[in-house]
Design a protein around this motif. Sequence first.
Motif, short mmCIF file in Angstrom:
data_model
loop_
_atom_site.label_atom_id
_atom_site.label_comp_id
_atom_site.label_asym_id
_atom_site.label_seq_id
_atom_site.Cartn_x
_atom_site.Cartn_y
_atom_site.Cartn_z
N MET A 1 2.13 -7.22 0.83
CA MET A 1 0.75 -6.82 0.76
C MET A 1 0.30 -6.87 -0.69
SD MET A 1 0.34 -2.71 1.23
CE MET A 1 2.00 -2.15 1.09
N GLU A 3 -1.62 -6.46 -4.00
CA GLU A 3 -2.63 -5.57 -4.57
C GLU A 3 -3.61 -6.45 -5.33
OE1 GLU A 3 -1.65 -1.67 -6.47
OE2 GLU A 3 -2.41 -2.73 -8.24
N THR A 13 -5.79 -3.61 -1.31
CA THR A 13 -4.86 -4.66 -0.93
C THR A 13 -5.46 -5.55 0.15
OG1 THR A 13 -3.82 -3.22 0.71
CG2 THR A 13 -2.79 -3.29 -1.47
N MET A 14 -4.87 -6.74 0.27
CA MET A 14 -5.16 -7.64 1.39
C MET A 14 -3.82 -8.17 1.86
SD MET A 14 -8.43 -9.86 0.12
CE MET A 14 -9.72 -9.83 1.33
N TYR A 15 -3.70 -8.36 3.17
CA TYR A 15 -2.47 -8.86 3.77
C TYR A 15 -2.63 -10.33 4.13
CZ TYR A 15 -1.40 -3.91 4.35
OH TYR A 15 -1.17 -2.57 4.14
N TYR A 16 -1.52 -11.07 4.08
CA TYR A 16 -1.58 -12.49 4.42
C TYR A 16 -1.67 -12.75 5.91
CZ TYR A 16 -0.76 -13.79 -0.39
OH TYR A 16 -0.90 -13.96 -1.73
N ASP A 17 -1.13 -11.86 6.73
CA ASP A 17 -1.15 -12.05 8.18
C ASP A 17 -2.22 -11.13 8.76
OD1 ASP A 17 -0.54 -12.76 10.75
OD2 ASP A 17 1.25 -11.51 10.87
N GLU A 18 -3.47 -11.52 8.65
CA GLU A 18 -4.58 -10.64 9.00
C GLU A 18 -5.36 -11.09 10.22
OE1 GLU A 18 -5.26 -7.77 8.28
OE2 GLU A 18 -4.81 -7.33 6.21
N HIS A 25 -7.93 -3.50 2.55
CA HIS A 25 -7.38 -2.16 2.76
C HIS A 25 -7.56 -1.33 1.49
CE1 HIS A 25 -5.15 -3.35 6.46
NE2 HIS A 25 -5.35 -4.54 5.91
N LYS A 32 -5.99 6.14 4.31
CA LYS A 32 -6.12 4.69 4.35
C LYS A 32 -7.34 4.29 5.17
CE LYS A 32 -1.19 4.10 4.02
NZ LYS A 32 -0.03 3.31 4.38
N GLU A 34 -9.57 0.48 6.41
CA GLU A 34 -9.87 -0.94 6.38
C GLU A 34 -11.38 -1.07 6.23
OE1 GLU A 34 -8.27 -3.11 9.72
OE2 GLU A 34 -6.34 -2.07 9.54
N ILE A 73 -6.57 -16.46 2.40
CA ILE A 73 -5.66 -15.94 3.43
C ILE A 73 -5.74 -16.81 4.68
CG2 ILE A 73 -5.37 -14.06 5.09
CD1 ILE A 73 -6.01 -12.12 2.79
#
Length: 87
Positions: A1, A3, A13-18, A25, A32, A34, A73
Amino acid sequence: MPEISNFFGIRITMYYDEHRPPHFHADYNGKKAEIDIRTCRVIVGALPSKQLKLVTAWALIHQEELMQNWNKIEKAEGNLKKIEPLR
């Protein structure tokens, strides 16, 4: 994840599997959320009022950069760009 920003104790943060909609996030002291990039509204979760206002202001300022990261992403184009924190 990865930052992408950090300010006033808030980690972005952003996730690669979104999943859609385009979002990022925000984490603050165990809370937390979104946040939808297009509307700058909470999709899931919650942050304290003060921190949510800071995150919303930051997101409005950096909306274009956030969408550029989201597009990376979706296209699996590699590293996300760090985005300037609030000061």
